[in-house]
Design an enzyme around this catalytic site. Structure first.
Site, PDB file in Angstrom:
ATOM      1  CD  GLU A   1     -11.952   0.900  13.331  1.00  0.00           C
ATOM      2  OE1 GLU A   1     -12.484  -0.063  12.730  1.00  0.00           O
ATOM      3  OE2 GLU A   1     -10.923   1.449  12.936  1.00  0.00           O
TER       4      GLU A   1
ATOM      5  CG  HIS B   1     -11.834   0.265   9.185  1.00  0.00           C
ATOM      6  ND1 HIS B   1     -11.383  -0.371  10.318  1.00  0.00           N
ATOM      7  CD2 HIS B   1     -11.045  -0.199   8.179  1.00  0.00           C
ATOM      8  CE1 HIS B   1     -10.381  -1.159  10.018  1.00  0.00           C
ATOM      9  NE2 HIS B   1     -10.152  -1.080   8.705  1.00  0.00           N
TER      10      HIS B   1
ATOM     11  NE  ARG C   1      -5.904  -3.956  11.447  1.00  0.00           N
ATOM     12  CZ  ARG C   1      -6.395  -3.997  10.223  1.00  0.00           C
ATOM     13  NH1 ARG C   1      -6.652  -2.879   9.573  1.00  0.00           N
ATOM     14  NH2 ARG C   1      -6.634  -5.162   9.649  1.00  0.00           N
TER      15      ARG C   1
ATOM     16  NE  ARG D   1       8.756  -5.067   9.205  1.00  0.00           N
ATOM     17  CZ  ARG D   1       7.963  -6.124   9.203  1.00  0.00           C
ATOM     18  NH1 ARG D   1       7.947  -6.946  10.239  1.00  0.00           N
ATOM     19  NH2 ARG D   1       7.170  -6.387   8.179  1.00  0.00           N
TER      20      ARG D   1
ATOM     21  CB  ILE E   1      -0.956  -0.008   1.209  1.00  0.00           C
ATOM     22  CG1 ILE E   1      -1.938  -1.179   1.078  1.00  0.00           C
ATOM     23  CG2 ILE E   1      -1.723   1.306   1.316  1.00  0.00           C
ATOM     24  CD1 ILE E   1      -2.768  -1.450   2.315  1.00  0.00           C
TER      25      ILE E   1
END
Length: 322
Positions: free
Chosen positions: A268, A287, A239, A178, A158
């Site tokens: 949520e 969301h 998230r 990372r 993404i």
């Protein structure tokens, strides 16, 4: 005799039709997310489970799953499932990455455009009868995207797709990951690697694309906000628990940062009493990162196929751990 499959919520009609051909299915029709008591009751007698990202499939629940062979989650994330314990119990776990990449990147960029050009804020002004005069030269101004620095935190599928969108708007792109990309990959994306601290300090927009783990829990907090430019924006489509929401509210109220665009939240759904809903410098989405018809249909197809494979002791198309 048909194997039993339980769904914590209905899928599209075509997916349910496909499941009914092979299995005896039951779909939870009550309040979502399903209560742990009901889930624990159902999981004892089923061969397959289809769940969603707001369900909690923990160790205590999985201990009760005497016959369970497969869990197929309708999501790119799988932090709601104790995958390590599932592996110990030889339960296959499938998820649905890749197909929602474009849709989620599109939404992230829509939030960038919205917060910088103040689109939703203007919509509220008009609907509330606040547009009384024609705006002058310096009234109700937004910001250009060109030459602004977009910091992408987590350059996975993404994040990379978002970088492509941003490049088309002549934005400068830096990223922290990372694992650093190769020089050729960086050149293709027009993205430069940076440390986490440099990204936070230098970006005009920080867009979060990391999974929720022990390492990323509350990663973006007041300490982070104080390092950001007071003219910068936070975008989160990953998230909710990656961002300390209480600290974010404070940062927005005190103009420690300029604004935020959020598709995910710590808990949520949120309601109109949530302090975020009282702020003008934040755009809120319920969301919907993957919520396009095309993407959701693809997710449903993969969810069903993952279940079919896992329930027959085969590796799902997209598998976690086992």
């Amino acid at each position: 005799m048909k194997k039993k499959v339980f769904l914590t919520r209905a899928l599209q009609d075509f997916a349910l039709k496909e499941l009914k051909k092979r299995y005896k299915i039951e779909v939870h029709s009550g309040k979502s997310p399903i209560s742990q008591d009901k889930l624990q009751s159902k999981i004892q007698k089923i061969d397959g489970l289809i769940c969603f990202p707001y369900d909690t499939i923990n160790k205590e629940t999985l201990k009760l799953a005497e016959k369970l062979k497969a869990i197929s989650t309708f999501s790119v994330g799988f932090d709601h499932i104790d995958t390590e314990f599932a592996k110990k119990r030889k339960i296959r776990v499938g998820y649905t990455p890749e197909v929602l990449t474009d849709a989620t990147a599109d939404l992230a960029f829509a939030l960038v455009l919205d917060v910088m050009r103040r689109v939703s804020e203007g919509d509220r002004i008009i609907r509330q009868g606040g547009w009384k005069i024609i705006y002058g030269a310096d009234d109700y101004v937004g910001l250009d995207l060109q030459e602004k620095t977009l910091g992408i935190l987590g350059l996975g599928r993404i994040g990379k797709t978002l970088a492509k969108r941003a490049r088309a708007f002549d934005m400068k792109i830096i990223y922290h990951n990372r694992n650093r990309l190769t020089a050729a990959q960086e050149k293709k994306l027009g993205a430069k690697y940076s440390s986490f601290d440099y990204l936070i300090r230098q970006s005009d927009i920080v867009s979060v694309h990391v999974p929720h783990t022990k390492q990323t829990d509350q990663l973006i907090n007041m300490k982070t906000f104080k390092k950001m430019k007071n003219s910068s924006f936070l975008i989160n489509t990953s998230r909710g628990k990656v961002v300390n929401q209480k600290d974010l509210v404070t940062a927005l109220k005190k103009n420690i940062i300029a604004g935020a665009g959020l598709d995910v939240f710590e808990t949520e759904p949120i309601d109109k009493k949530n302090p975020l809903t009282k702020l003008e410098n934040v755009v809120l989405a319920p969301h919907i990162g993957s919520s396009t018809q095309e993407t959701r249909d693809k997710m449903a197809k993969i969810t069903v196929e993952n279940l079919n494979l896992g329930i027959n002791a085969k590796k799902p198309i997209y598998s976690v751990g086992y």
